[in-house]
Motif scaffolding. Structure first.
Motif, PDB file in Angstrom:
ATOM      1  N   LYS A 233     -35.518  54.742 -65.959  1.00  0.00           N
ATOM      2  CA  LYS A 233     -34.007  54.991 -64.449  1.00  0.00           C
ATOM      3  C   LYS A 233     -34.701  55.088 -62.959  1.00  0.00           C
ATOM      4  O   LYS A 233     -34.065  54.406 -62.338  1.00  0.00           O
ATOM      5  N   ALA A 234     -35.012  55.970 -63.618  1.00  0.00           N
ATOM      6  CA  ALA A 234     -35.818  56.932 -61.864  1.00  0.00           C
ATOM      7  C   ALA A 234     -36.837  56.250 -61.375  1.00  0.00           C
ATOM      8  O   ALA A 234     -37.283  56.521 -60.172  1.00  0.00           O
ATOM      9  N   TYR A 235     -37.836  55.359 -61.617  1.00  0.00           N
ATOM     10  CA  TYR A 235     -38.416  54.447 -61.488  1.00  0.00           C
ATOM     11  C   TYR A 235     -38.302  53.165 -60.674  1.00  0.00           C
ATOM     12  O   TYR A 235     -39.018  53.121 -60.252  1.00  0.00           O
ATOM     13  N   GLY A 236     -36.949  53.184 -60.585  1.00  0.00           N
ATOM     14  CA  GLY A 236     -35.923  51.676 -60.362  1.00  0.00           C
ATOM     15  C   GLY A 236     -36.118  51.142 -61.222  1.00  0.00           C
ATOM     16  O   GLY A 236     -36.623  49.995 -60.640  1.00  0.00           O
ATOM     17  N   GLY A 237     -36.521  50.769 -62.387  1.00  0.00           N
ATOM     18  CA  GLY A 237     -36.139  49.901 -63.722  1.00  0.00           C
ATOM     19  C   GLY A 237     -35.461  49.001 -64.256  1.00  0.00           C
ATOM     20  O   GLY A 237     -33.894  49.385 -63.434  1.00  0.00           O
ATOM     21  N   GLY A 238     -35.322  48.128 -65.009  1.00  0.00           N
ATOM     22  CA  GLY A 238     -34.438  47.813 -65.376  1.00  0.00           C
ATOM     23  C   GLY A 238     -34.575  46.087 -64.965  1.00  0.00           C
ATOM     24  O   GLY A 238     -34.787  45.684 -64.139  1.00  0.00           O
ATOM     25  N   ALA A 239     -33.796  45.123 -65.487  1.00  0.00           N
ATOM     26  CA  ALA A 239     -33.828  43.355 -65.073  1.00  0.00           C
ATOM     27  C   ALA A 239     -33.616  43.638 -64.028  1.00  0.00           C
ATOM     28  O   ALA A 239     -33.960  41.874 -63.177  1.00  0.00           O
ATOM     29  N   LEU A 240     -32.421  44.116 -63.418  1.00  0.00           N
ATOM     30  CA  LEU A 240     -31.822  43.510 -62.309  1.00  0.00           C
ATOM     31  C   LEU A 240     -32.287  43.431 -61.112  1.00  0.00           C
ATOM     32  O   LEU A 240     -32.912  42.221 -60.357  1.00  0.00           O
ATOM     33  N   MET A 241     -33.290  44.930 -60.846  1.00  0.00           N
ATOM     34  CA  MET A 241     -33.834  44.783 -60.143  1.00  0.00           C
ATOM     35  C   MET A 241     -35.481  44.487 -60.491  1.00  0.00           C
ATOM     36  O   MET A 241     -35.826  44.418 -58.888  1.00  0.00           O
ATOM     37  N   ASP A 242     -35.387  44.170 -61.194  1.00  0.00           N
ATOM     38  CA  ASP A 242     -37.179  43.639 -61.596  1.00  0.00           C
ATOM     39  C   ASP A 242     -36.949  42.039 -61.200  1.00  0.00           C
ATOM     40  O   ASP A 242     -38.308  41.655 -60.173  1.00  0.00           O
ATOM     41  N   VAL A 243     -36.303  41.518 -61.919  1.00  0.00           N
ATOM     42  CA  VAL A 243     -36.285  39.766 -61.718  1.00  0.00           C
ATOM     43  C   VAL A 243     -35.464  39.153 -61.680  1.00  0.00           C
ATOM     44  O   VAL A 243     -34.729  37.858 -61.177  1.00  0.00           O
ATOM     45  N   GLY A 244     -34.336  39.989 -61.767  1.00  0.00           N
ATOM     46  CA  GLY A 244     -31.904  39.398 -61.423  1.00  0.00           C
ATOM     47  C   GLY A 244     -31.955  39.168 -60.292  1.00  0.00           C
ATOM     48  O   GLY A 244     -31.703  38.348 -59.488  1.00  0.00           O
ATOM     49  N   ILE A 245     -33.413  40.018 -59.213  1.00  0.00           N
ATOM     50  CA  ILE A 245     -33.063  40.091 -57.561  1.00  0.00           C
ATOM     51  C   ILE A 245     -33.454  38.393 -57.306  1.00  0.00           C
ATOM     52  O   ILE A 245     -33.520  38.081 -55.925  1.00  0.00           O
TER      53      ILE A 245
END
Ligand code: NAD
Length: 361
Positions: free
Chosen positions: A203-215
């Motif tokens: 989380k602290a790195y701004g991880g997760g599917a939405l931030m990475d590819v959902g965008i």
């Protein structure tokens, strides 16, 4: 002989169709001096995509690297003919201000570091391309946009698909209402994130599917529909709460546009999906795979796309340099565009927290 003639004329007509229907960006190089690019962060994307693309660009070239890993330096010097004065680390990065060979800093770091390095690059007097997502949230993104204005330097986002022919053509078909008014958008981008220790799962790195590819799906919905969403509702689902303890594994969300139009979207770090679909009054457009570096393919109700695969990264970087040097408008890859997406991402996360409550944007 006859067959060869037939093949030649088929090829010629396909090329003509491609040219008439499609958009191919070509940089206005005209023998101009190339601008110098510095890559900050030599991870996967910089190493496998951006640096090789910089050997194909016509308007910019690699003139610097910023790395915290000294063991990478020799190989990069060898591959890209870099000299000692073109090698920086995270501590001496600010002295890039004294290097006139570098015009643009390309931030290719984990998402939580985008803001800091963008601001430092502006302070050093450089233009910035920052990878997606632009920042951790809309507030950070707004600070980055403001910092660029204050420094009188330009901010761009790594939205490579705006320079990709399939996406250009789909934007054109939608904007000109070739198949009538759009009635519905559906899209998804997800892949199986392997390594459980990567920053994309933190989380602290701004991880997760939405931030990475959902965008990418947010982007596609916005540039096909051609309007801004007014509200979102989103829900998150987990099949592996251990691996995805800190970040979203799978989110489905709906974006409401004016006039009742809806985009139904999915992103995932455990399920592979890669498509966009636009349904209009008199037809449809389907693209799948839709968001990768190559191999894109799709069709409309009437015909199959036959566009060439291009070096998206090279066209994107040349396009940006064309803006900086020649004032040719960029294809909507500016900082403001990244900020708009961060506002939507913030609203999606808010809705997830409230178990799908409708959030105005
Ligand atoms: P990566 O993990 O492969 O690379 C990140 C780099 O940052 C590494 O070189 C790492 O050493 C460095 N780094 C410096 N400080 C670090 C720290 N404190 N913790 C972790 N790493 C640190 O990641 P990547 O796949 O290259 O992604 C980098 C950025 O590029 C991300 O913002 C990502 O969203 C974006 N990206 C964009 C695309 C695209 O198609 N536009 C594709 C892939 C990645």
């Amino acid at each position: 002989m006859k067959r060869r003639k037939f093949n030649q004329s088929l090829a010629a007509s396909l090329a003509a169709i491609t040219l008439s229907r499609g958009f191919a960006y070509s940089p206005h190089a005209f023998g101009q001096k190339k601008l110098g690019m510095a890559l900050v962060g030599l991870g996967n994307y910089a190493t496998r995509q951006l640096a090789p693309a910089l050997l194909e660009t016509q308007m910019c070239e690699l003139k610097g690297i910023v790395t915290g890993t000294p063991s990478k330096i020799d190989q990069w010097k060898k591959n890209y003919d870099l000299k000692d004065h073109q090698i920086y680390n995270y501590d001496n990065f600010d002295s890039i201000a004294n290097n006139d060979e570098i015009d643009i800093v390309y931030v290719v770091l984990p998402n939580n570091m985008h803001k800091e390095y963008t601001l430092r690059a502006f302070q050093a007097g450089k233009h910035v391309i920052c990878e997606k997502p632009l920042a951790m949230n809309a507030q950070e993104a707004a600070e980055m946009v403001a910092a660029g204005k204050k420094a009188n330097r330009q901010l761009f986002v790594g939205y490579r698909l705006h320079y990709e022919p399939h996406h250009r053509e789909i934007m054109r078909l939608c904007q000109t209402e070739e198949f009538g008014k759009i009635k519905f958008f559906e899209g998804g981008f997800g892949f199986r994130a392997g390594n459980p220790n990567q920053w994309r799962l933190k989380k602290a790195y701004g991880g997760g599917a939405l931030m990475d590819v959902g965008i990418y799906v947010i982007q596609a919905a916005r540039y096909t529909i051609g309007q801004e969403p007014i509200a979102v509702s989103a829900r998150e689902f987990k099949t592996n709460p251990v691996k995805f303890k800190e970040v979203d594994e799978l989110i489905t969300w709906q974006m409401e546009f004016p006039n009742g139009l809806v985009a139904n979207c999915t992103t995932s770090f455990s399920a592979s999906t890669n498509h966009l679909y636009v349904a209009a009054e008199k037809g449809f457009i389907r693209l799948s795979p839709a968001y990768g570096y190559g191999g894109l393919g799709g069709y409309t109700r009437k015909y199959k796309f036959d566009f060439p695969q291009v070096n998206q990264q090279a066209l994107h970087m040349d396009g940006i340099v064309d803006t900086l040097m020649n004032g040719v408008p960029h294809l909507n890859v500016g900082g403001e565009e990244g900020l708009r997406d961060m506002k939507i991402i913030d609203a999606i996360f808010k809705s997830v927290k409230k178990d799908g409550k409708r959030m105005l944007i």
